[in-house]
Design an enzyme around this catalytic site. Structure first.
Site, PDB file in Angstrom:
ATOM      1  CG  MET A  55      -2.157  -0.927   1.708  1.00 45.14           C
ATOM      2  SD  MET A  55      -3.175  -1.148   2.522  1.00 45.14           S
ATOM      3  CE  MET A  55      -1.907  -1.925   4.510  1.00 45.14           C
ATOM      4  N   GLY A 100      -8.656  -8.622  -1.583  1.00 46.65           N
ATOM      5  CA  GLY A 100     -10.325  -7.187  -1.075  1.00 46.65           C
ATOM      6  C   GLY A 100     -11.262  -7.689   0.241  1.00 46.65           C
ATOM      7  CG  ASP A 101     -14.454  -5.691   0.988  1.00 45.99           C
ATOM      8  OD1 ASP A 101     -13.485  -4.373   0.695  1.00 45.99           O
ATOM      9  OD2 ASP A 101     -15.193  -6.055  -0.453  1.00 45.99           O
ATOM     10  CB  CYS A 146      -1.814   0.539  -8.203  1.00 44.09           C
ATOM     11  SG  CYS A 146      -2.331   2.639  -8.462  1.00 44.09           S
ATOM     12  CE  LYS A 174      -3.237  -6.652  -4.131  1.00 46.65           C
ATOM     13  NZ  LYS A 174      -3.340  -5.530  -3.981  1.00 46.65           N
ATOM     14  N   GLY A 177      -5.034  -5.944   3.396  1.00 41.22           N
ATOM     15  CA  GLY A 177      -4.231  -4.266   3.223  1.00 41.22           C
ATOM     16  C   GLY A 177      -4.602  -4.065   4.313  1.00 41.22           C
ATOM     17  CD  GLN A 205       2.723  -3.789  -5.942  1.00 44.39           C
ATOM     18  OE1 GLN A 205       2.749  -2.700  -5.850  1.00 44.39           O
ATOM     19  NE2 GLN A 205       1.899  -4.732  -6.161  1.00 44.39           N
TER      20      GLN A 205
END
Length: 330
Positions: free
Chosen positions: A20, A206-207, A103, A142, A229, A73
């Site tokens: 992040m 995700g989530d 991204c 990713k 994340g 990354q």
């Protein structure tokens, strides 16, 4: 059975820290590692910045022994520059190289990098092949489900990237058009995982923000591991809580006020050590509200913390928090 990326053994069902921007720097990674995360990545590093030897990009290559396994990354829109950046990043001594094709932010995607490559799969494949050839390290990717609802091409992307040599794939269950809105859709992630042609580990992202969700989605979507994340920001304990729930089916009690203060203080110290006092203290300001989320009447203390630029004064406020809220259950 252990999940492996190249020769890196990640255990039976690894938890990964998502890269992040402006968050997953070494100080933040330190506190996540203490909580049991299995694989971490640096913030994404610009290939252009590395080639130009930009100080900010170079600093993001800092990796430490205690962080292993750790991936650097990288992102970019030019294949030759990505090849060159891969060589530079490999010399920094990570365990793997990860390519960011996910991204969604404008200043990345609108320059033809990150999730923009989802609009040009041929170029994405060529770029990935160039990166794989440029390093002795395992290469992972990713990405997202696709650019928008009409182009959810992750099934094809997974096959073609595996064919040119990537060794793991992390999929965020949204399109670029969704940014971070709406709910992540993991059904396509499951389809990729169940594709008999796919032999590499597939990680879902995700989530995931609770042990129950992690456990349910592990079963429902059959991924090889989960990447977390935003739920880890100010709450690195998420990793140990998920692992405890996997192992016992029981909820681990949340962190006490003492623990919150201790980890926040550790994060602050690491931030100052790595960035110097001025930047370290300034950049820590974005984390205070998250560390103490849910504590009633905390605003006064948060205002104090973000207004101070002296380490001793900040430590005094943290001690005040410890003493004032020690009996508060959150």
């Amino acid at each position: 059975m252990a999940v492996k990326i190249g020769n890196i053994d990640l255990g039976e069902f690894p938890l990964l820290l998502a890269p992040m921007e402006d968050v997953s720097d070494p100080p933040f990674r330190y506190v996540c590692k203490q909580s049991g995360v299995d694989l971490m990545y640096t913030e994404f590093v610009s290939s252009e910045g590395l080639i130009r030897d930009a100080a900010k990009s170079r600093q993001k290559l800092d990796v430490f022994e205690y962080e292993r396994p750790i991936g650097i990354q990288i992102f970019g829109s030019d294949i030759d520059h990505m090849r060159e950046a891969t060589e530079i990043a490999s010399q920094a001594g990570p365990d793997l190289i990860d390519i960011n094709y996910g991204c969604p932010v404008k200043n990345v995607a609108c320059r033809g990098a990150g999730s923009a490559l989802l609009q040009d799969i041929d170029k994405m494949v060529s770029m990935t092949a160039a990166v794989v050839k440029a390093t002795h390290l395992p290469v992972t990717v990713k990405t997202r489900l696709g650019w928008d609802d009409n182009t959810k091409n992750i099934y094809e992307v997974a096959e073609r990237l595996q064919d040119v040599g990537i060794q793991a794939l992390s999929i965020h269950g949204r399109t670029r058009a969704q940014m971070y809105k709406g709910e992540a859709d993991w059904t396509l992630i499951k389809e990729v995982k169940k594709n008999p042609r796919i032999k590499i580990p597939v990680f879902g992202n995700g989530d995931v923000d609770s042990p129950v969700k992690a456990a349910n989605w592990r079963l429902e979507y059959e991924v090889d591991g989960i990447m977390i994340g935003r739920a880890a920001i100010g709450y690195p304990w998420i990793f140990r809580e998920v692992k405890h729930f996997f192992k016992t089916g029981q909820f681990l009690e949340g962190p006490t006020i003492d623990e919150r203060v201790d980890i926040c203080h550790t994060h602050l110290i690491k931030s100052v050590e790595w960035k110097g006092p001025k930047t370290g203290i300034f950049e820590m300001r974005r984390h205070y509200a998250n560390y103490f989320k849910g504590i009633p009447n905390f605003k006064e203390y948060r205002m104090k913390l973000v207004g101070l630029d002296n380490m001793a004064a900040i430590e005094d406020v943290l001690n005040d928090i410890r003493n004032k809220f020690d009996t508060v259950l959150v």
